[in-house]
Design an enzyme around this catalytic site. Sequence first.
Site, short mmCIF file in Angstrom:
data_model
loop_
_atom_site.label_atom_id
_atom_site.label_comp_id
_atom_site.label_asym_id
_atom_site.label_seq_id
_atom_site.Cartn_x
_atom_site.Cartn_y
_atom_site.Cartn_z
N HIS A 38 11.47 28.04 -31.67
CA HIS A 38 10.67 27.32 -30.67
C HIS A 38 10.63 28.10 -29.36
O HIS A 38 9.56 28.29 -28.77
CB HIS A 38 11.25 25.92 -30.43
N GLU A 39 11.79 28.55 -28.91
CA GLU A 39 11.84 29.27 -27.64
C GLU A 39 11.06 30.58 -27.71
O GLU A 39 10.27 30.90 -26.82
CB GLU A 39 13.30 29.55 -27.26
N HIS B 169 7.36 30.43 -27.29
CA HIS B 169 6.83 30.40 -25.92
C HIS B 169 6.39 31.80 -25.50
O HIS B 169 5.34 31.98 -24.87
CB HIS B 169 7.88 29.88 -24.94
#
Length: 639
Positions: free
Chosen positions: A429-430, A433
């Site tokens: 998820h990170e 970004h």
Amino acid sequence: MHMLSFIGALALPVFVCAQSCEPASLSPRLAGVDLEKFRLTPNAEYVDSDQQIPISTTNVGLIEQSYVETAIKLVRETFPTASFRLREDHYVGDNGVAHVHFRQTVHDLDVDNGDFNVNVGRDGSVFSYGNSFYTGPVPSITQLTKRDFTDPVAALKFALTHLQLPITAGDVSAESTEHPHKYILRGTSGAVTDPKARLVYLVKPEGTLCLVWRVETDVDDNWLLTYVDAKTAEDIHGVVDYISEATFQVYGWGINDPGQVDSRAVLTDPWNLKESPLTWFSDGQKNWTTTRGNNGIAQENINNLPTYLNNFRPDSPTQNFSYEYPAGGSPKDYINASITQLFYTANAYHDLLYTLGFNEKAGNFQWNNSGLGGKDKDYVILNAQDGASRNNADFATPPDGSPARMRMYLFTHTTPPRDGVFESGIVIHEYTHGLSMRLTGGPDNSRCLSAFESASMGEGWGDFMATAIRLKPSDTRATDYGMGMWVYNDEKGIRQYLYSTSMETNPLNYTSLNRMWEAHAGGTVWASMLYEVLWNLIDKHGKNDGPRPTFDERGVPRDGKYLAMKIVIDAMALQPCNPDFVQARNAILDADQALTGGQNKCEIWTGFAKRGLGQGAEYGRGRRVGSYDIPSGVCQKKI
């Protein structure tokens, strides 16, 4: 032989919040300051491939000079009186579409939210484009010639005070640079690097143009661009935050967390030389025996230090990174395993994204690009057990050429605490970004996911990629997934609803956004839509349960899972700066058109329309109109 010991967990978002928590702000670490109210207001339009584009923009052949000239011609025809500059981050994606980016200028100053992106197809004609150029009256140059504006130090001090940033600015001086209106602000303390200020214009929400100081401050928890009124230095018109919330013994790729398997796997040389030709332990200049290489550098940061090069990381002359991960142990007892797991997951995801098109030209994260395009010296700084916070994770994405920074924290919902790096969905998820911020608006512009809907999609893409990667062979469209279940020790996860194709389990739709104001909540809506599209494509094309896609002769993934991931990634590069949901949906349709000739329109439209983003859906600030309609003829059955 190189071995890493990792846990392959894949599923949590930045600045996550359990359902009982108050909604997180743009960046919750600024005590007493809600950055949500400073979000930039989107003003972009997107002309998709179905709309009529002037035939005069057509050139034959896709050599660099031709596609750039085609793009310049379109901008000039669209805005005959506008001034603009060509940015240097244009490239041709692996789907054959060229991406060219422009920045509007007024009196030789950038209009910082005046962007124009042109996508040129394989045949040399304009495929689609987006823009947010200012079209109102140009202010007089008198304010500049008479220097009727404050100095950058005053702007910095106002930003520090108003946003309560932990920077001390006593005897600060503004040091000139090669740019006449760009300064380095020396003499502060508390920042990772010296603050910077640049004089630019900004289009305000009401459509007027304002002269502002763009003040850049990196305080580790927040990496901000603050737009301070240049005339008064007493008003903030917007804020952008770059931070979105060997032999290896690890949890392997596709394993989301320790709850899924009894033990970790020992993996030997897990890289692919096509995606990481220098392996994971070399940058082309030095071969490392620690968790450092071309794609990332992993270390502990328990004491929350702003530096990282001298922090502890495991070292093995034989590159045998096998370490104990005792069940129920204290985090400090397995720090080697933690760092190794983080290094593995980040590198494995780098390699998968490379295969799907996020390469050097597109602005990926590598220290050495080996002359293949993009800017060097921007691997990902990977901090394990970072002491800056708890129950969270974050990722800072500066423009191409500057290292990204991922900080993984401990989660205190269990005793002892659980380490977020072992839930790989959080890491994925990170990292996503960084993917979405580098692709949207081009590699040199990290300000294009700063409005509410675009920031929401930034969160949603992270959840979507993490969920798609962890699908199991036995999964069907009836399988539901949560986010952050392991670290929160909660089978419901941290989102309002599970990701599900059942409207009873997850009733979210486009108009749900009318009741939301926080990006993680909005991101759940976007990821729910993408989950529908994912399963529609899997039902049509099947599911590859292997760690890498296979492609046909056109470069199209042969299965539905990787096809969905591919067109979602391709669409990021097509869409305009700060897109809304409707524009991003259209970009996904365009991505499928460019990649497959539009063979999956029915599946894509059906997925979005099911959750209210059908043909008639409309975006309005604070008020959205949903539609469950599919365009006529899109889903006609062939006889």
